[in-house]
Design a protein around this motif. Structure first.
Motif, short mmCIF file in Angstrom:
data_model
loop_
_atom_site.label_atom_id
_atom_site.label_comp_id
_atom_site.label_asym_id
_atom_site.label_seq_id
_atom_site.Cartn_x
_atom_site.Cartn_y
_atom_site.Cartn_z
N PRO A 293 0.77 -1.26 0.10
CA PRO A 293 0.19 -0.05 0.13
C PRO A 293 0.93 1.35 -0.09
O PRO A 293 2.19 1.14 0.41
N PRO A 294 0.25 2.34 -0.38
CA PRO A 294 1.20 3.64 -0.61
C PRO A 294 1.89 4.01 0.57
O PRO A 294 3.28 4.47 0.55
N PRO B 289 7.15 4.13 1.67
CA PRO B 289 8.01 5.04 2.25
C PRO B 289 8.65 4.57 3.76
O PRO B 289 9.64 4.83 4.04
N ALA B 290 7.66 3.95 4.34
CA ALA B 290 8.57 3.52 5.76
C ALA B 290 9.10 2.45 5.43
O ALA B 290 10.16 2.36 6.04
N PRO C 242 12.67 -3.96 11.78
CA PRO C 242 11.70 -4.12 10.83
C PRO C 242 10.41 -4.30 11.52
O PRO C 242 9.36 -3.68 11.18
N ARG C 243 10.51 -5.04 12.54
CA ARG C 243 9.26 -5.21 13.49
C ARG C 243 8.55 -4.10 13.88
O ARG C 243 7.21 -3.72 13.68
N ALA C 244 9.28 -3.02 14.36
CA ALA C 244 8.66 -1.66 14.45
C ALA C 244 8.19 -1.04 13.21
O ALA C 244 6.91 -0.33 13.54
N THR C 245 8.82 -1.15 12.34
CA THR C 245 8.24 -0.41 11.11
C THR C 245 6.92 -1.10 10.62
O THR C 245 6.20 -0.55 10.20
N LEU C 246 7.00 -2.58 10.72
CA LEU C 246 5.91 -3.21 10.26
C LEU C 246 4.72 -2.69 11.35
O LEU C 246 3.56 -2.65 10.96
N ALA C 247 4.83 -2.75 12.48
CA ALA C 247 3.80 -1.99 13.44
C ALA C 247 3.28 -0.81 13.19
O ALA C 247 2.05 -0.75 13.29
N VAL C 248 4.16 0.08 12.62
CA VAL C 248 3.69 1.45 12.33
C VAL C 248 2.91 1.39 11.13
O VAL C 248 1.81 2.04 10.98
N ILE C 249 3.30 0.61 10.19
CA ILE C 249 2.70 0.33 8.85
C ILE C 249 0.96 -0.15 9.32
O ILE C 249 0.22 0.23 8.61
N ASP D 169 -0.52 0.46 11.76
CA ASP D 169 -1.12 1.61 12.41
C ASP D 169 -2.01 2.38 11.22
O ASP D 169 -3.19 2.72 11.48
N PHE D 170 -1.34 2.65 10.19
CA PHE D 170 -1.94 3.40 9.08
C PHE D 170 -2.61 2.61 8.06
O PHE D 170 -3.72 3.12 7.28
N ALA D 171 -2.29 1.33 8.02
CA ALA D 171 -2.90 0.34 6.74
C ALA D 171 -3.08 -1.00 7.50
O ALA D 171 -2.66 -2.09 7.51
N PRO D 172 -4.32 -1.00 8.09
CA PRO D 172 -4.74 -2.20 8.94
C PRO D 172 -4.81 -3.62 8.01
O PRO D 172 -4.70 -4.71 8.65
#
Length: 108
Positions: free
Chosen positions: A27-28, A32-33, A71-78, A80-83
């Motif tokens: 997803p968009p 960037p994440a 990456p685990r933290a990055t995937l968690a943030v993603i 948040d924005f893209a369930p």
């Protein structure tokens, strides 16, 4: 060189998407994440190679765990924005006992 770098980046992003979400598209908000994570890997590597040498400088194996665990933290943030892109479940045990890949994959 730029075309080669861009091709490698695209393939890495597709591989990350496939590993995390089972598909090669992102997803968009995820793009960037994950590009940011890739840049952090490069920056960490360059800092270790060219940074100041000090007695307390992390060893190669310890430093290598940083980009693997991040990456685990990055995937968690993603998520948040893209369930529709859920992060893998967190490991139940502390990092030291489950290995470096557990924070990313959710399994030892």
């Amino acid at each position: 060189m730029l075309a080669l770098r861009d091709g490698v980046t695209e393939e890495l992003l597709a591989a990350l998407a496939e590993g995390a979400y089972g598909r090669r598209t992102l997803p968009p908000i995820a793009r960037p994440a994950l590009v940011g994570w890739l840049c952090a890997v490069g920056g960490t590597t360059l800092e270790w190679i060219g940074g100041p040498s000090a007695p307390d400088r992390p060893g190669r194996a310890r430093l290598g765990a940083l980009p693997v665990r991040r990456p685990r933290a990055t995937l968690a943030v993603i998520e948040d924005f893209a369930p529709e892109c859920p992060a893998p479940p967190r490991a139940e045990e502390p990092f030291a006992t489950v290995g470096d890949l557990a924070p990313v994959t959710g399994s030892p």
